[in-house]
Design an enzyme around this catalytic site. Structure first.
Site, PDB file in Angstrom:
ATOM      1  N   HIS A   1       0.810  -1.214   0.000  1.00  0.00           N
ATOM      2  CA  HIS A   1       0.000   0.000   0.000  1.00  0.00           C
ATOM      3  C   HIS A   1       0.851   1.276   0.000  1.00  0.00           C
ATOM      4  O   HIS A   1       1.950   1.314   0.550  1.00  0.00           O
ATOM      5  CB  HIS A   1      -0.938   0.001   1.208  1.00  0.00           C
ATOM      6  CG  HIS A   1      -0.220  -0.105   2.530  1.00  0.00           C
ATOM      7  ND1 HIS A   1       0.286   0.975   3.208  1.00  0.00           N
ATOM      8  CD2 HIS A   1       0.085  -1.185   3.288  1.00  0.00           C
ATOM      9  CE1 HIS A   1       0.849   0.586   4.326  1.00  0.00           C
ATOM     10  NE2 HIS A   1       0.752  -0.731   4.406  1.00  0.00           N
ATOM     11  N   ASP A   2       0.347   2.290  -0.671  1.00  0.00           N
ATOM     12  CA  ASP A   2       0.931   3.640  -0.661  1.00  0.00           C
ATOM     13  C   ASP A   2       2.291   3.711  -1.343  1.00  0.00           C
ATOM     14  O   ASP A   2       3.063   4.639  -1.077  1.00  0.00           O
ATOM     15  CB  ASP A   2       1.026   4.190   0.774  1.00  0.00           C
ATOM     16  CG  ASP A   2      -0.327   4.216   1.462  1.00  0.00           C
ATOM     17  OD1 ASP A   2      -1.181   5.011   1.040  1.00  0.00           O
ATOM     18  OD2 ASP A   2      -0.539   3.421   2.407  1.00  0.00           O
TER      19      ASP A   2
ATOM     20  N   GLY B   1       5.065  -1.398   2.162  1.00  0.00           N
ATOM     21  CA  GLY B   1       4.280  -0.181   2.037  1.00  0.00           C
ATOM     22  C   GLY B   1       5.102   1.096   2.086  1.00  0.00           C
ATOM     23  O   GLY B   1       6.197   1.140   2.646  1.00  0.00           O
TER      24      GLY B   1
END
Length: 269
Positions: free
Chosen positions: A120-121, A138
Site C-alpha cells: 500500500h501507498d 508499504g
C-alpha cells in the site's frame, strides 16, 4: 471489446475500447480498464483501480484488493496503473491507506514478473522491472528505470533512485542513490550501475564523471555532507552527478552505503 462468458464484470465498471477479458476473470464495480487492456484469465481487478491502456494482466494476479495493513478501515483509497505495463502471474498490488496518502501508483511501461508484491501507498515511476518474487513493502518510492532482481525486497518507506540496480536476494532497508548498484544482505552499495547506463545510451564521459563523483562522495575522509558538497562543486553542470547530490541532500532516511564505510546520516556535521 471481447468478454469471455465465464468472466464477471460488475455493474459500474468502465471498460475501454478493444479490451479483452478472458475466462474466469473478475472486474469490480469501481474499476476502469483503459483501451486495449487485456486480462488473460483468472485475474481479479477490484477496488477503486484504474488500469492504463494496453496493460496486460496474466492469470491469478490480484490487483486492488484491500491493503495488508491492520489500520485500514475501508477508506476509499485508490490504485492506478499506467499504460503498457505487464503484470505477470500471482502478482499482488494493494491500494493506498489513510496513513499514506490514500493512493498507490505505478507508472508506464513497467514489468512486474511472477509473484511480485507491491504494498500500500507505494509510488513507482516508469520503465521499472521487478523480477520474480520481489517484495515491495508499504510507503516505498521507486523511481524510473529501476531494476530489482529476483527474490529481492525493500522495507517500508525505502526510496530507490532512478536507474539503480538491486541484485538478486538483496534486502534493502535504507534509501538507494540514483544510478547505484546494491547487493547483499544487509544491502551495500557496490558501485555505479555502469551496465545499465551504457545500455540506456548515457554518454561515456558522463558515466566517467559520475564514477569520479561516486568515489568522492563515498570516500572515508570528512563528513558525508562535506564530500557531497565537494562533488557538487567539481561537477556543477553534470546532470548525473547533480541527481545524486540532490538525492543525498534531500534524504530524510539513512542511505545504503558501501560495505566498508561506517553508517552516516544525511546532513551530519
Amino acid at each position: 471489446m471481447t468478454i469471455h462468458p465465464s468472466a464477471i464484470i460488475e455493474p459500474g465498471a468502465r471498460i475501454g475500447a478493444g479490451v479483452k477479458v478472458g475466462p474466469f476473470c473478475v472486474v469490480g464495480s469501481d474499476v476502469t480498464l483503459g483501451d486495449g487492456v487485456e486480462l488473460i484469465s483468472h485475474a481479479v481487478v477490484t477496488g477503486r483501480t484504474s488500469v492504463g491502456a494496453h496493460t496486460v494482466v496474466f492469470p491469478f494476479a490480484s490487483v486492488g484488493h484491500r491493503p495488508q495493513d491492520l489500520k485500514y478501515a475501508g477508506e476509499p483509497s485508490t490504485l492506478s496503473i499506467g499504460t503498457d505495463c505487464v503484470i505477470r502471474e500471482h502478482v499482488t498490488i494493494n491500494p493506498g491507506t489513510a496513513g499514506g496518502g490514500m493512493k498507490t501508483a505505478i507508472g508506464n511501461h513497467c514489468l512486474l514478473m511472477i509473484g511480485v508484491h507491491i504494498g500500500h501507498d507505494c509510488i513507482l515511476g516508469d520503465h521499472i522491472v521487478l523480477s520474480n518474487n520481489t517484495g515491495i513493502a508499504g510507503h516505498c518510492t521507486i523511481d524510473d528505470y529501476v531494476i530489482m532482481s529476483g527474490h529481492s525486497g525493500s522495507a517500508q518507506f525505502v526510496h530507490i533512485g532512478a536507474h539503480a540496480f538491486i541484485g538478486g536476494m538483496t534486502k534493502v532497508e535504507k534509501d538507494v542513490i540514483p544510478y547505484g548498484t546494491v547487493l547483499g544482505n544487509p544491502a551495500a552499495l557496490s558501485g555505479v550501475n555502469i551496465v545499465g547506463l551504457k545500455r540506456r545510451g548515457f554518454d561515456r564521459e558522463a558515466i566517467h564523471r559520475l564514477r569520479t563523483a561516486y568515489r568522492m562522495i563515498f570516500a572515508s575522509e570528512g563528513t558525508l555532507r562535506e564530500r557531497v558538497d565537494d562533488a557538487s562543486a567539481m561537477f556543477p553542470d553534470e546532470v548525473l552527478v547533480q541527481d545524486v547530490v540532490k538525492f543525498v541532500v534531500a534524504a530524510e532516511r539513512p542511505l545504503t552505503l558501501p560495505g566498508n564505510l561506517p553508517i552516516n546520516v544525511p546532513g551530519e556535521e
